[in-house]
Structures are given as C-alpha cells and as structure tokens.
Design an enzyme around this catalytic site. Structure first.
Site, PDB file in Angstrom:
ATOM      1  N   HIS A 153       0.834  -1.199   0.000  1.00 45.73           N
ATOM      2  CA  HIS A 153       0.000   0.000   0.000  1.00 45.73           C
ATOM      3  C   HIS A 153       0.873   1.255   0.000  1.00 45.73           C
ATOM      4  CE1 HIS A 153      -3.772  -1.971   0.161  1.00 45.73           C
ATOM      5  NE2 HIS A 153      -3.645  -2.467   1.384  1.00 45.73           N
ATOM      6  N   CYS A 210       0.207   1.844  -5.606  1.00 50.77           N
ATOM      7  CA  CYS A 210      -0.691   2.784  -6.265  1.00 50.77           C
ATOM      8  C   CYS A 210      -0.055   4.175  -6.350  1.00 50.77           C
ATOM      9  CB  CYS A 210      -2.016   2.872  -5.518  1.00 50.77           C
ATOM     10  SG  CYS A 210      -2.941   1.329  -5.525  1.00 50.77           S
TER      11      CYS A 210
END
Length: 230
Positions: A153, A210
């Site tokens: 993440h 991301c």
C-alpha cells in the site's frame, strides 16, 4: 353488310381482349409471387447472419469492469504458469523445494536508503497487505530466475517508495538466503498496464504500489520499480 359483320365480329374482339387482359393479370400475379419467395428467403438469411454476428460479438466482447478489477491476478496466473509447473522437477537444485502457502511469512524486504525493513507475506489480498508487503503467488520467489513481484500500500509500507532512485539497493532475505537487487528502472503506468509483471530472462524484483501517493480514493496509476539481482 358492314353493320352485320361488325355485330358478329365485335363480340369476338371484346371476348379476345378480355381473355388477353385476364391472362396478363394472371401472369403478373404469378411473377409477383415467384419474386416474393426468394426475397423472403433472403431476409431470413440476413436475419440468421445478423444473429450469428451478434453471437460472435458477444463472445469476443471486452471483459466487464469486474473482470478488469482482477485482471492482474488472472494475468499473472497465465503468464507465470510455468513457475508452478516447473517446481518439483529439480527440487534438489531449487532454492525453494516447497512453495509457501497463502498468508505465510516468506521473508523480509530491506531498503537501506530508507532505513526500513518490512515483512513479506505470500499473497496480495487485503489480509496480507494489511500486515506488510505481499508477494504475487504466481510469480517466482526472491532469488529465483524470472520476475518476483511484490506489492504494498502507498500509504503504509510503501509510502516512501517515491524517494528511491536508480542505483539504490533492495535486500530481500528468505529461507533460501539473502538477495541484493539494484534498481534499474522507475516508471509510472496506468493501473490496467500489466506489462510490468511479465516474465524476465534474469532474476528481477518488481515493486508495485498505487500512484499518486497523495491521491484521495482509488488511485488511477501504478508506481513501478524494477531491480535486478546483483
């Protein structure tokens, strides 16, 4: 005399003309019916072809949004199918005689320039990514020849990835040993781009997260770091 002839011939002429008109009408009716048959067949053929074309288009249509959401996993399974197939053929030479199970801790990822050390777990589902870095189960394990893909993440374990640069070292320690990779390429791609997880001829480590790092919501892009075994 002429009047008598006219009275006798005129009915015959009228009768002949009537017969001729009737025959002409019947011929036109027959011709029209004969034309309707192939026209009907032609329409049926067009309808049938249209249905077939529609069926083909339906079969080859683009995947749905749900398919797109899991495309990376499907892509990995198809592209890295040889990884699982080849395991067990030469176990005496393999770095990992046994593949880890989903959720197993398989090692640690150390990035000296960021002064961080992170646990690596088998799998990239939420339960793995909440604990640390996830390893795509379809890709090779650290140290093996081919592409080892790790994900994390952007707002937790990989929040500092944007500070890395070419030449920096990434160290992975597992049961098979300690492997040092050097960063060769950093790039940003769209989230649907799966070229970053294709097999490689040499031992490669690919880190994905991301992007943008400060984006609120579901980020539209991916930050990719490619490193090669030293």
């Amino acid at each position: 005399m002429m009047q008598m002839l006219r009275k006798k011939i005129l009915p015959f002429l009228l009768l002949a003309a009537g017969i001729l008109l009737a025959a002409t009408g019947l011929f036109k009716m027959w011709q029209g019916n004969s034309l309707k048959v192939p026209l009907s067949s032609q329409r049926a053929g067009v309808s049938e072809n249209t249905e077939k074309e529609a069926a083909v288009q339906k079969d080859t249509s683009a995947p749905s949004s749900n398919d797109n959401a899991v495309l990376p996993e499907k892509f990995l399974k198809s592209r890295f199918a040889n990884v699982l197939e080849n395991k067990g053929l030469n176990n005496e030479k393999a770095l990992y005689p046994d593949r880890p199970a989903q959720g197993d801790k398989i090692g640690t990822l150390t990035i000296p320039s960021l002064k961080m050390s992170l646990p690596i777990y088998e799998g990239t589902e939420d339960k793995e990514l909440e604990k640390g870095v996830g390893h795509y189960a379809g890709s090779v394990l650290p140290g093996e020849a081919d592409n080892c893909v790790l994900s994390g993440h952007r707002d937790t374990v990989f929040s500092g990835l944007q500070s890395l640069k070419k030449g920096d070292s990434i160290i992975v320690k597992t049961s098979a040993g300690t492997f040092t990779y050097r960063i060769r390429k950093i790039r940003i791609v769209e989230k649907e781009d799966t070229t970053v997880i294709v097999p490689r001829p040499a031992a490669t480590l690919t880190l994905t997260t991301c992007y943008p790092f400060t984006y609120i919501g579901s980020a539209p892009q991916r930050y990719i770091i490619s490193a090669y075994l030293k």
